[in-house]
Motif scaffolding. Structure first.
Motif, short mmCIF file in Angstrom:
data_model
loop_
_atom_site.label_atom_id
_atom_site.label_comp_id
_atom_site.label_asym_id
_atom_site.label_seq_id
_atom_site.Cartn_x
_atom_site.Cartn_y
_atom_site.Cartn_z
N HIS A 35 -14.58 -44.23 -1.74
CA HIS A 35 -15.76 -43.84 -2.51
C HIS A 35 -15.57 -42.94 -3.67
CE1 HIS A 35 -14.05 -40.79 0.30
NE2 HIS A 35 -14.77 -39.77 -0.47
N ILE A 36 -16.56 -42.37 -4.07
CA ILE A 36 -16.26 -41.55 -5.53
C ILE A 36 -16.12 -40.23 -4.98
CG2 ILE A 36 -17.31 -40.68 -7.31
CD1 ILE A 36 -18.66 -43.34 -7.82
N ALA A 37 -14.95 -39.54 -5.68
CA ALA A 37 -14.94 -38.31 -5.48
C ALA A 37 -16.04 -37.43 -5.85
CB ALA A 37 -13.51 -37.67 -6.22
N ASP A 38 -16.26 -36.21 -5.09
CA ASP A 38 -17.55 -35.15 -5.26
C ASP A 38 -17.47 -35.14 -6.81
OD1 ASP A 38 -19.89 -33.99 -4.50
OD2 ASP A 38 -18.88 -32.00 -4.61
N ARG A 39 -16.25 -34.47 -7.42
CA ARG A 39 -16.45 -34.24 -8.76
C ARG A 39 -16.73 -35.08 -9.90
NH1 ARG A 39 -10.64 -33.66 -11.74
NH2 ARG A 39 -10.91 -35.99 -11.45
N MET A 40 -16.46 -36.18 -9.35
CA MET A 40 -16.85 -37.55 -10.28
C MET A 40 -18.37 -37.55 -10.15
SD MET A 40 -13.99 -40.16 -10.31
CE MET A 40 -14.88 -41.35 -11.42
N ASP A 41 -18.80 -37.66 -9.04
CA ASP A 41 -20.18 -37.96 -8.61
C ASP A 41 -21.18 -36.89 -9.14
OD1 ASP A 41 -22.16 -39.47 -7.38
OD2 ASP A 41 -22.32 -38.34 -5.66
N ARG A 42 -20.75 -35.51 -9.28
CA ARG A 42 -21.53 -34.47 -9.88
C ARG A 42 -21.46 -34.71 -11.40
NH1 ARG A 42 -18.53 -29.41 -8.48
NH2 ARG A 42 -17.52 -30.69 -7.55
N ASN A 43 -20.89 -35.18 -11.99
CA ASN A 43 -20.61 -35.56 -13.52
C ASN A 43 -21.07 -36.69 -14.06
OD1 ASN A 43 -19.46 -33.03 -13.88
ND2 ASN A 43 -17.45 -33.80 -13.64
N THR A 63 -6.31 -47.76 4.60
CA THR A 63 -7.26 -48.74 3.90
C THR A 63 -8.33 -48.28 3.50
OG1 THR A 63 -8.22 -48.98 6.23
CG2 THR A 63 -6.54 -50.43 5.66
N ARG A 64 -8.44 -46.82 3.47
CA ARG A 64 -9.64 -46.02 2.77
C ARG A 64 -8.80 -44.95 1.63
NH1 ARG A 64 -14.73 -47.10 4.67
NH2 ARG A 64 -15.06 -45.16 4.25
N GLY A 65 -9.90 -44.69 0.91
CA GLY A 65 -9.45 -43.73 -0.17
C GLY A 65 -10.53 -43.30 -1.00
N ARG A 66 -10.33 -42.47 -2.06
CA ARG A 66 -11.09 -41.78 -3.01
C ARG A 66 -10.61 -41.87 -4.19
NH1 ARG A 66 -9.60 -36.54 -2.11
NH2 ARG A 66 -10.32 -36.52 0.22
N ILE A 67 -11.95 -42.33 -4.97
CA ILE A 67 -11.56 -42.74 -6.39
C ILE A 67 -11.76 -41.36 -6.99
CG2 ILE A 67 -12.45 -43.81 -8.49
CD1 ILE A 67 -13.81 -45.72 -6.75
N VAL A 68 -10.86 -40.87 -7.72
CA VAL A 68 -10.73 -39.44 -8.38
C VAL A 68 -10.61 -39.64 -9.86
CG1 VAL A 68 -9.56 -38.36 -6.33
CG2 VAL A 68 -8.18 -39.29 -8.20
N GLU A 69 -10.35 -40.65 -10.44
CA GLU A 69 -10.12 -40.80 -11.89
C GLU A 69 -10.60 -42.05 -12.48
OE1 GLU A 69 -7.17 -39.41 -15.68
OE2 GLU A 69 -6.52 -39.65 -13.31
#
Length: 71
Positions: A35-43, A63-69
């Motif tokens: 899923h998208i990290a909150d910082r990226m979602d806000r921007n 098998t789970r992660g967070r897209i940070v960049e």
């Protein structure tokens, strides 16, 4: 969670899933659901199929992660 416990890896988005989830193929060849990290979602950063991204993998479930960049 401590950032030193999380592993990050590069990869490419291969599929967009419902509920703002993405299937990402990592450089090692494995697939994760991220899923998208909150910082990226806000921007309002848009993620499209084919984009290169950096993913932080969960220490509990690899098998789970967070897209940070987006690279």
């Amino acid at each position: 969670m401590d950032s030193d416990r999380e592993r990050s890896s590069g990869g490419a988005v291969t599929e967009q899933l419902p509920s703002a989830l993405y299937r990402v193929r990592l450089e090692q060849g494995s697939f994760v659901t991220a899923h998208i990290a909150d910082r990226m979602d806000r921007n309002f950063v848009r993620i499209l199929v084919g984009d290169r991204v950096r993913v932080e993998l969960s220490p509990v479930d690899v098998t789970r992660g967070r897209i940070v960049e987006r690279l």
